[in-house]
Write a protein that holds these residues in place. Structure first.
Motif, PDB file in Angstrom:
ATOM      1  N   UNK A  59       0.864  -1.245  -0.241  1.00 27.98           N
ATOM      2  CA  UNK A  59       0.172   0.070  -0.202  1.00 27.98           C
ATOM      3  C   UNK A  59       0.810   1.376   0.071  1.00 27.98           C
ATOM      4  N   UNK A  60       2.034   1.320   0.638  1.00 28.72           N
ATOM      5  CA  UNK A  60       2.828   2.461   0.698  1.00 28.72           C
ATOM      6  C   UNK A  60       3.371   2.730  -0.547  1.00 28.72           C
ATOM      7  N   UNK A  61       4.050   1.697  -1.285  1.00 25.16           N
ATOM      8  CA  UNK A  61       4.406   1.804  -2.331  1.00 25.16           C
ATOM      9  C   UNK A  61       3.530   2.473  -3.585  1.00 25.16           C
ATOM     10  N   UNK A  62       2.209   1.803  -3.210  1.00 24.39           N
ATOM     11  CA  UNK A  62       1.314   2.347  -4.048  1.00 24.39           C
ATOM     12  C   UNK A  62       1.503   2.348  -5.811  1.00 24.39           C
ATOM     13  N   UNK A  63       2.371   1.124  -6.128  1.00 24.44           N
ATOM     14  CA  UNK A  63       2.850   1.250  -7.717  1.00 24.44           C
ATOM     15  C   UNK A  63       2.214  -0.039  -8.078  1.00 24.44           C
ATOM     16  N   UNK A  64       1.399  -0.161  -9.154  1.00 21.41           N
ATOM     17  CA  UNK A  64       0.614  -0.986  -9.807  1.00 21.41           C
ATOM     18  C   UNK A  64       1.624  -1.777 -10.815  1.00 21.41           C
ATOM     19  N   UNK A  65       2.691  -1.332 -11.031  1.00 21.39           N
ATOM     20  CA  UNK A  65       3.751  -2.107 -11.692  1.00 21.39           C
ATOM     21  C   UNK A  65       4.554  -3.032 -10.739  1.00 21.39           C
ATOM     22  N   UNK A  66       4.432  -2.933  -9.760  1.00 20.87           N
ATOM     23  CA  UNK A  66       5.073  -3.850  -8.849  1.00 20.87           C
ATOM     24  C   UNK A  66       4.542  -5.377  -8.771  1.00 20.87           C
ATOM     25  N   UNK A  67       3.164  -5.569  -9.483  1.00 22.07           N
ATOM     26  CA  UNK A  67       2.540  -6.640  -9.533  1.00 22.07           C
ATOM     27  C   UNK A  67       3.632  -7.863  -9.929  1.00 22.07           C
ATOM     28  N   UNK A  68       3.567  -8.903  -9.249  1.00 20.64           N
ATOM     29  CA  UNK A  68       4.450  -9.981  -9.756  1.00 20.64           C
ATOM     30  C   UNK A  68       4.057 -10.320 -11.226  1.00 20.64           C
ATOM     31  N   UNK A  69       5.059 -10.653 -12.206  1.00 20.93           N
ATOM     32  CA  UNK A  69       4.783 -10.913 -13.478  1.00 20.93           C
ATOM     33  C   UNK A  69       3.797 -12.098 -13.714  1.00 20.93           C
ATOM     34  N   UNK A  70       3.564 -13.106 -12.939  1.00 15.69           N
ATOM     35  CA  UNK A  70       2.666 -14.073 -13.069  1.00 15.69           C
ATOM     36  C   UNK A  70       1.122 -13.726 -12.609  1.00 15.69           C
ATOM     37  N   UNK A  71       0.851 -12.377 -12.199  1.00 15.28           N
ATOM     38  CA  UNK A  71      -0.385 -11.808 -11.681  1.00 15.28           C
ATOM     39  C   UNK A  71      -0.809 -10.811 -12.562  1.00 15.28           C
ATOM     40  N   UNK A  72       0.044 -10.340 -13.889  1.00 16.22           N
ATOM     41  CA  UNK A  72      -0.333  -9.348 -14.612  1.00 16.22           C
ATOM     42  C   UNK A  72      -1.223  -9.824 -15.893  1.00 16.22           C
ATOM     43  N   UNK A  73      -2.168  -9.082 -16.228  1.00 20.30           N
ATOM     44  CA  UNK A  73      -2.793  -9.574 -17.436  1.00 20.30           C
ATOM     45  C   UNK A  73      -1.941  -9.643 -18.673  1.00 20.30           C
ATOM     46  N   UNK A  74      -2.001 -10.570 -19.288  1.00 25.02           N
ATOM     47  CA  UNK A  74      -1.031 -10.784 -20.595  1.00 25.02           C
ATOM     48  C   UNK A  74      -2.072 -10.362 -21.648  1.00 25.02           C
ATOM     49  N   UNK A  75      -1.468  -9.821 -22.717  1.00 21.91           N
ATOM     50  CA  UNK A  75      -2.108  -9.797 -24.116  1.00 21.91           C
ATOM     51  C   UNK A  75      -2.561 -11.147 -24.620  1.00 21.91           C
ATOM     52  N   UNK A  76      -3.393 -11.298 -25.529  1.00 26.55           N
ATOM     53  CA  UNK A  76      -3.830 -12.222 -26.155  1.00 26.55           C
ATOM     54  C   UNK A  76      -2.854 -12.849 -26.923  1.00 26.55           C
ATOM     55  N   UNK A  77      -2.579 -14.305 -26.723  1.00 26.97           N
ATOM     56  CA  UNK A  77      -1.392 -14.783 -27.470  1.00 26.97           C
ATOM     57  C   UNK A  77      -1.763 -14.730 -29.017  1.00 26.97           C
ATOM     58  N   UNK A  78      -0.536 -14.497 -29.985  1.00 24.95           N
ATOM     59  CA  UNK A  78      -0.832 -14.451 -31.418  1.00 24.95           C
ATOM     60  C   UNK A  78      -1.173 -15.882 -31.851  1.00 24.95           C
TER      61      UNK A  78
END
Length: 165
Positions: free
Chosen positions: A137-156
């Motif tokens: 919460x203190x960092x308040x940085x959405x880019x700190x989400x672990x890679x496995x939890x980020x929404x990925x773009x649809x695969x080509x």
């Protein structure tokens, strides 16, 4: 200990649960966040969701007492509002004494752990859990989400779709 100094419990939501739920809510906000829903999304037992997730979502103001998502959830899942939401949660959940004592991310977790041990009267393990979500919460940085939890773009389309004969 005077009543004004009564010990208070603070959220111990696992950061991995924070990020998984945020990603899931980005996809779709449920009408009601039940213990069963949380157990399914977080791959845990329902009783664990009831004891270790639901109370903290309520404490943060993301769901109400009936489990209905609040307006804050809509902002929480939006990357542009994420920082503002984290600041709101910090202000509503933690005393200024703690939030003002932390002056940088590098030393913040250790300071927060000591504060939780002292003021909440918890042991090292619980203080570590409290400090962990506090620092998210203190960092308040959405880019700190672990890679496995980020929404990925649809695969080509796979190369197999290129017409192998």
């Amino acid at each position: 200990m005077p009543e004004s100094e009564e010990r208070k419990s603070y959220p111990m939501l696992a950061p991995s649960h924070w990020w998984k739920l945020r990603i899931k809510f980005k996809q779709s906000i449920p009408g009601v966040v039940t213990d069963s829903y949380l157990a399914t999304v977080l791959n845990m037992a329902e009783i664990s969701a009831r004891n270790n997730v639901s109370p903290y979502l309520r404490a943060f103001g993301l769901i109400n007492q009936e489990g209905k998502p609040t307006e804050l959830v809509k902002q929480w899942r939006d990357d542009e509002d994420y920082t503002k939401v984290c600041k709101t949660i910090l202000e509503n959940t933690y005393p200024q004494e703690l939030t003002h004592a932390i002056d940088d991310v590098a030393t913040g977790r250790a300071k927060a752990e000591r504060w939780f041990q002292s003021k909440a009267g918890v042991g090292q393990n619980a203080a570590g859990k409290m400090a962990s979500i506090f620092m998210v919460l203190y960092e308040a940085d959405s880019s700190k989400a672990p890679d496995g939890n980020k929404l990925s773009a649809p695969k080509k389309a796979a190369k197999a779709d290129q017409g192998v004969t």
